[in-house]
Design an enzyme around this catalytic site. Structure first.
Site, PDB file in Angstrom:
ATOM      1  N   THR A 152      11.881 -21.441  27.605  1.00 15.37           N
ATOM      2  CA  THR A 152      11.024 -20.323  28.030  1.00 15.37           C
ATOM      3  C   THR A 152      11.788 -19.020  27.776  1.00 15.37           C
ATOM      4  O   THR A 152      11.728 -18.475  26.694  1.00 15.37           O
ATOM      5  CB  THR A 152      10.594 -20.458  29.503  1.00 15.37           C
ATOM      6  N   LYS A 179      16.456 -27.116  29.770  1.00 14.01           N
ATOM      7  CA  LYS A 179      16.042 -25.723  29.654  1.00 14.01           C
ATOM      8  C   LYS A 179      16.206 -25.054  30.999  1.00 14.01           C
ATOM      9  O   LYS A 179      16.130 -25.688  32.053  1.00 14.01           O
ATOM     10  CB  LYS A 179      14.606 -25.579  29.143  1.00 14.01           C
ATOM     11  N   THR A 190      14.257 -23.031  37.560  1.00 18.84           N
ATOM     12  CA  THR A 190      13.406 -23.785  36.636  1.00 18.84           C
ATOM     13  C   THR A 190      14.213 -24.156  35.477  1.00 18.84           C
ATOM     14  O   THR A 190      14.571 -23.399  34.697  1.00 18.84           O
ATOM     15  CB  THR A 190      12.136 -23.093  36.187  1.00 18.84           C
ATOM     16  N   GLU A 277      19.737 -15.493  32.600  1.00 16.06           N
ATOM     17  CA  GLU A 277      19.029 -14.293  32.145  1.00 16.06           C
ATOM     18  C   GLU A 277      19.917 -13.055  32.276  1.00 16.06           C
ATOM     19  O   GLU A 277      20.331 -12.688  33.375  1.00 16.06           O
ATOM     20  CB  GLU A 277      17.738 -14.130  32.932  1.00 16.06           C
ATOM     21  N   ASN A 401      12.976 -10.108  33.550  1.00 16.87           N
ATOM     22  CA  ASN A 401      11.987 -10.528  34.541  1.00 16.87           C
ATOM     23  C   ASN A 401      10.900  -9.490  34.763  1.00 16.87           C
ATOM     24  O   ASN A 401       9.768  -9.839  35.111  1.00 16.87           O
ATOM     25  CB  ASN A 401      12.693 -10.887  35.852  1.00 16.87           C
ATOM     26  N   SER A 406       4.667  -9.682  29.889  1.00 15.77           N
ATOM     27  CA  SER A 406       4.123  -8.702  28.937  1.00 15.77           C
ATOM     28  C   SER A 406       4.315  -9.164  27.500  1.00 15.77           C
ATOM     29  O   SER A 406       4.997 -10.121  27.231  1.00 15.77           O
ATOM     30  CB  SER A 406       4.791  -7.351  29.147  1.00 15.77           C
TER      31      SER A 406
END
Length: 406
Positions: A152, A179, A190, A277, A401, A406
């Site tokens: 993702t 992942k 996740t 991230e 995030n 978007s």
């Protein structure tokens, strides 16, 4: 920006006898992205799995739990990205079951022999029709391609393999993919992880091994303190290497196989943190000399998930009082702070309740500027220890995030 993490090639990820991989573009994630994966499992294989502890667990988690222990056995795993099918109520379960039925038709098994997995945006209906339409169009894939298909917000596909002796005669192979990049916190998070091995293990024993491996690997990582609705970790044992079945934890091969698979799972778990991230640093937090492992983990997590600590690492700022404060509020009962020692790599930073006389700001600055840092904390109240893995908190995390939908 992943920290010392590179993509594995197909040659580095050997096939596992009894496993076939397929991928397709279903259009769930974004046009042009491979977002659907099918792992076909040979008849007679066993499967162990653990799932998220989030009470709002996703529809596919409910279905996978109900199918896992079915007497017919698991024959396939179907994984989509781009949509979590979480917060979707009864319709979400209907959609997950429809995907299972379609996958079953594709490989020739019963719907209850399929485990569904989803990851992506929460609170959006699953476009099951797109997944069902894509299943007949799936193409054979290698492990590295499957690793990319389940991503993702990941920036690097996560995959690893191991090979080793289990017992006196047999060589066991294992390959896995995972992942995860954000919404990562212990008790699965996740994150999706799938490992296949050609070892032969009874289902009850494999289930116990899966739980133990998850606790020692995926449950020792944190990126942002959020626990996902979709976390799942699966181990498939195809039994194709001709060894006799491991059906008892007292069998010496149990410990040998667990060690091999644990090493693989830890590499995958650490890869998730390395690709956290916005991460620019990989941080190991080890607490030693605690009374119990739980106490050690409690203190380690307090440091590892502190936003103030994580932003200090991002800034390469040796504002190390933040680490001491986190240890202090960790909730360790009757902690004698005068006994606590804290190290950055091998540099003694704090002891006797305050800053170590030998420590200098220049030493701290030098360590904090590294891409990989180890924080070691000695509580001096017992013999137990625990290690957790985290990353820094950067501007990139906020941007990723904020822009996610978007």
């Amino acid at each position: 920006m992943a920290v010392n993490l590179t993509e594995k090639t197909a040659e580095q990820l050997p096939d596992i006898d009894g496993i076939a991989l397929y991928t397709a573009q279903a259009g769930v994630k974004k046009p042009g992205h491979t977002d659907l994966t099918l792992i076909a499992v040979a008849a007679g294989s066993t499967v162990g799995a653990v799932f998220t502890t989030n009470r709002f667990c996703a529809a596919p988690v409910h279905i996978a739990k109900s199918h896992l222990f079915d007497e017919d056995g698991v024959r396939a795993l179907v994984i989509n990205t781009g949509n979590a099918n979480a917060g979707t109520g009864a319709q979400g379960r209907i959609d997950a079951l429809a995907v299972c039925a379609a996958a079953a038709r594709q490989i020739g098994c019963k719907p209850n022999q399929v485990l569904p997995f989803s990851t992506g945006v929460i609170l959006e209906p699953l476009p099951a029709d797109k997944i069902i339409a894509a299943l007949p169009k799936m193409q054979p894939a290698f492990w590295n391609e499957a690793a990319r298909a389940i991503m993702t917000t990941d920036t690097v596909p996560k995959a690893a393999s191991r090979e080793g002796k289990v017992g006196d005669k047999h060589t066991v192979r294992a390959t896995g993919i995972a992942k995860g990049s954000g919404m990562i916190h212990p008790n699965m998070a996740t994150m999706l992880g799938f490992i296949a091995t050609d070892a032969k293990v009874s289902q009850p024993v494999l289930q116990l091994m899966t739980q133990e491996i998850a606790d020692e690997t995926f449950n020792t990582i944190t990126v942002d303190g959020d626990t996902s609705t979709n976390d799942s970790f699966v181990i498939i044992a195809t039994g194709k290497n001709s060894q006799s079945e491991i059906d008892n934890i007292a069998d010496p091969r149990y410990a040998q196989l667990k060690e091999l698979l644990c090493s693989l799972a830890l590499e995958l778990a650490q890869a998730i943190v390395r690709d956290g991230e916005g991460a620019t640093k990989f941080i190991t937090v080890r607490v030693e000399n605690a009374k119990t492992r739980d106490e050690a983990r409690q203190a380690a997590y307090a440091v590892a998930r502190s936003p103030l600590v994580k932003t200090a690492f991002f800034a390469s700022d040796p504002n190390l009082g933040r680490l001491l404060a986190a240890i202090g509020y960790a909730g360790v009962a009757d902690l004698d702070t005068d006994l606590v020692e804290m190290y950055l790599d091998d540099i003694l930073v704090a002891e006797h309740g305050g800053r170590a006389a030998s420590y200098t700001e220049a030493q701290g600055q030098a360590v904090m500027s590294k891409a990989e840092i180890t924080v070691r904390i000695k509580l001096h109240r017992g013999q137990a220890a625990a290690t957790v893995y985290t990353c820094d908190l950067s501007h990139g995390y906020v941007s990723i995030n904020a822009d996610y939908r978007s």
